[in-house]
Design a protein around this motif. Structure first.
Motif, mmCIF file in Angstrom:
data_model
loop_
_atom_site.group_PDB
_atom_site.id
_atom_site.type_symbol
_atom_site.label_atom_id
_atom_site.label_comp_id
_atom_site.label_asym_id
_atom_site.label_seq_id
_atom_site.Cartn_x
_atom_site.Cartn_y
_atom_site.Cartn_z
ATOM 1 N N ASP A 152 0.812 -1.213 0.000
ATOM 2 C CA ASP A 152 0.000 0.000 0.000
ATOM 3 C C ASP A 152 0.846 1.263 0.000
ATOM 4 O O ASP A 152 0.337 2.366 0.222
ATOM 5 C CB ASP A 152 -0.952 0.008 1.205
ATOM 6 N N ASP A 153 2.165 1.099 -0.234
ATOM 7 C CA ASP A 153 3.054 2.265 -0.284
ATOM 8 C C ASP A 153 3.992 2.173 -1.496
ATOM 9 O O ASP A 153 5.170 2.444 -1.395
ATOM 10 C CB ASP A 153 3.844 2.402 1.025
ATOM 11 N N MET A 154 3.412 1.746 -2.628
ATOM 12 C CA MET A 154 4.139 1.684 -3.908
ATOM 13 C C MET A 154 5.366 0.780 -3.857
ATOM 14 O O MET A 154 6.386 1.047 -4.491
ATOM 15 C CB MET A 154 4.520 3.088 -4.371
ATOM 16 N N GLY A 155 5.278 -0.292 -3.099
ATOM 17 C CA GLY A 155 6.350 -1.281 -3.087
ATOM 18 C C GLY A 155 7.380 -1.098 -2.010
ATOM 19 O O GLY A 155 8.352 -1.858 -1.922
ATOM 20 N N GLN A 156 7.201 -0.107 -1.160
ATOM 21 C CA GLN A 156 8.136 0.124 -0.062
ATOM 22 C C GLN A 156 8.127 -1.052 0.917
ATOM 23 O O GLN A 156 9.173 -1.542 1.347
ATOM 24 C CB GLN A 156 7.722 1.427 0.641
ATOM 25 N N THR A 157 6.913 -1.514 1.249
ATOM 26 C CA THR A 157 6.737 -2.679 2.117
ATOM 27 C C THR A 157 5.655 -3.575 1.512
ATOM 28 O O THR A 157 4.779 -3.102 0.779
ATOM 29 C CB THR A 157 6.304 -2.273 3.540
ATOM 30 N N TRP A 158 5.744 -4.858 1.826
ATOM 31 C CA TRP A 158 4.799 -5.836 1.287
ATOM 32 C C TRP A 158 4.243 -6.703 2.418
ATOM 33 O O TRP A 158 4.891 -6.893 3.444
ATOM 34 C CB TRP A 158 5.476 -6.743 0.268
ATOM 35 N N ARG A 159 3.066 -7.244 2.175
ATOM 36 C CA ARG A 159 2.503 -8.245 3.075
ATOM 37 C C ARG A 159 1.775 -9.303 2.242
ATOM 38 O O ARG A 159 1.270 -9.010 1.153
ATOM 39 C CB ARG A 159 1.540 -7.619 4.082
ATOM 40 N N LYS A 160 1.765 -10.517 2.717
ATOM 41 C CA LYS A 160 1.035 -11.594 2.057
ATOM 42 C C LYS A 160 -0.425 -11.538 2.498
ATOM 43 O O LYS A 160 -0.706 -11.360 3.685
ATOM 44 C CB LYS A 160 1.614 -12.950 2.419
ATOM 45 N N ILE A 161 -1.343 -11.713 1.551
ATOM 46 C CA ILE A 161 -2.755 -11.754 1.919
ATOM 47 C C ILE A 161 -3.385 -13.084 1.487
ATOM 48 O O ILE A 161 -4.603 -13.189 1.340
ATOM 49 C CB ILE A 161 -3.547 -10.576 1.327
ATOM 50 N N SER A 162 -2.549 -14.088 1.292
ATOM 51 C CA SER A 162 -3.079 -15.411 0.949
ATOM 52 C C SER A 162 -2.077 -16.468 1.352
ATOM 53 O O SER A 162 -0.900 -16.185 1.593
ATOM 54 C CB SER A 162 -3.346 -15.521 -0.557
ATOM 55 N N GLY A 163 -2.577 -17.691 1.422
ATOM 56 C CA GLY A 163 -1.688 -18.832 1.483
ATOM 57 C C GLY A 163 -1.287 -19.206 0.067
ATOM 58 O O GLY A 163 -1.468 -18.422 -0.871
ATOM 59 N N ASP A 164 -0.749 -20.399 -0.107
ATOM 60 C CA ASP A 164 -0.401 -20.884 -1.434
ATOM 61 C C ASP A 164 -1.698 -21.158 -2.187
ATOM 62 O O ASP A 164 -2.470 -22.044 -1.809
ATOM 63 C CB ASP A 164 0.448 -22.154 -1.308
ATOM 64 N N LEU A 165 -1.954 -20.427 -3.257
ATOM 65 C CA LEU A 165 -3.198 -20.560 -4.008
ATOM 66 C C LEU A 165 -3.081 -21.525 -5.183
ATOM 67 O O LEU A 165 -4.051 -21.747 -5.905
ATOM 68 C CB LEU A 165 -3.657 -19.190 -4.513
ATOM 69 N N THR A 166 -1.902 -22.103 -5.379
ATOM 70 C CA THR A 166 -1.679 -23.038 -6.485
ATOM 71 C C THR A 166 -1.951 -24.465 -6.007
ATOM 72 O O THR A 166 -2.302 -24.711 -4.856
ATOM 73 C CB THR A 166 -0.233 -22.939 -6.992
ATOM 74 N N THR A 167 -1.758 -25.431 -6.908
ATOM 75 C CA THR A 167 -1.874 -26.840 -6.504
ATOM 76 C C THR A 167 -0.681 -27.272 -5.668
ATOM 77 O O THR A 167 -0.747 -28.294 -4.974
ATOM 78 C CB THR A 167 -1.972 -27.754 -7.739
ATOM 79 N N ASN A 168 0.406 -26.501 -5.750
ATOM 80 C CA ASN A 168 1.622 -26.800 -4.991
ATOM 81 C C ASN A 168 2.051 -28.251 -5.189
ATOM 82 O O ASN A 168 2.436 -28.941 -4.246
ATOM 83 C CB ASN A 168 1.410 -26.509 -3.497
#
Length: 290
Positions: A60-76
């Motif tokens: 939410d700050d143009m890439g300054q900091t990041w957070r994950k909002i999901s688990g692994d959404l693939t078949t893994n």
């Protein structure tokens, strides 16, 4: 974008170049980014950026900091993710061999809490609470072969629960056209691919004014429907039969912008007249021309 390690932010005034890629945090597995990593700017917050590995990352700050909002959404699927165990072949540092990755992310224009994600191993996932919980709606896509690449998801501007999903199976020698629509957040899907379409599809664009006007980018060119996908027509007026990888409709000029394979960018100027065409008008035009 060739892998998320190549995400930069460039300041046009100061000429500052800054890397802003999401990084794994303690406890994370190795992040898997597709060769064409999805990088999506927020609709409701201009400082928001989404990026996809096997997780959805949000800044939410143009890439300054990041957070994950999901688990692994693939078949893994471990048989598809252990690229290092390749039988002696050298692994490409670009990430070209990465599989089980998120390939498309779509934020609803109507509700910032609704986010869609599609993966290159066939999953379609949705959250309606900003990433707190996710639902895998892949099993509801009837007639779609398992593990078919979800190439693009388009969230509707007309209804929160409506979205379109396009799938590409050509890497498995499946050249069929897979285009689906849901109106209930993925609980049910309807195929809007018809025999009118020649070639597998990669992208779909919904018009901003007319919900029945849709544009479909395929391996063999541009298709248009004026009745919500019941019938499609190939657009051939100064439009070559080239592979269209991405579509976007400019909200101010109404120009349809197409990214193609081999010919760069093609722009269809002001598609607004198409909003007035209905199946009834087309029928009258056809009859009068005979």
């Amino acid at each position: 974008m060739q892998g998320a390690e190549n995400i930069w932010r460039y300041n046009l005034e100061t000429k500052e170049l800054k890397t802003i890629q999401p990084l794994a945090v303690k406890g994370d597995p190795k992040l898997r980014f597709n060769w064409n990593t999805p990088i999506v700017t927020g609709i409701h917050n201009p400082d928001r950026i989404y990026a996809g590995s096997q997780f959805v990352h949000v800044s939410d700050d143009m890439g300054q900091t990041w957070r994950k909002i999901s688990g692994d959404l693939t078949t893994n699927d471990p048989t598809k993710t252990n690229t290092e165990k390749s039988g002696g072949l050298s692994v490409d540092n670009s990430g070209a061999e990465n599989h089980c990755t998120i390939f498309t992310i779509a934020e609803s224009p109507l509700n910032k809490e609704i986010i869609w994600a599609g993966t290159d191993d066939g999953n379609v996932q949705i959250t309606k609470d900003g990433g707190k919980t996710w639902s895998n709606v892949t099993a509801n896509l009837k007639g779609l072969p398992k593990n078919t690449w979800c190439y693009h998801i388009e969230a509707s501007v007309f209804n929160e629960g409506t979205a379109y999903a396009v799938f590409d199976g050509h890497s498995k020698n499946d050249y069929a056209t897979y285009v689906y629509k849901t109106s209930d957040f993925g609980k049910t899907w309807t195929s809007i691919a018809t025999a009118d379409i020649d070639g597998f599809a990669r992208n779909i664009q919904e018009d901003y004014k007319n919900p029945n006007l849709l544009f479909l980018g395929t391996e063999k060119g541009l298709y248009i429907t004026v009745d919500g996908g019941k019938n499609w027509s190939k657009f051939e007026n100064n439009m070559p039969a080239v592979a269209i990888h991405y579509l976007d409709l400019h909200s101010k000029t109404n120009d349809l912008v197409m990214a193609t394979h081999g010919r760069g960018i093609i722009i269809l100027d002001d598609v607004s007249p198409l909003r007035q065409i209905t199946p009834e008008i087309l029928k009258k035009m056809f009859i009068s021309s005979r």
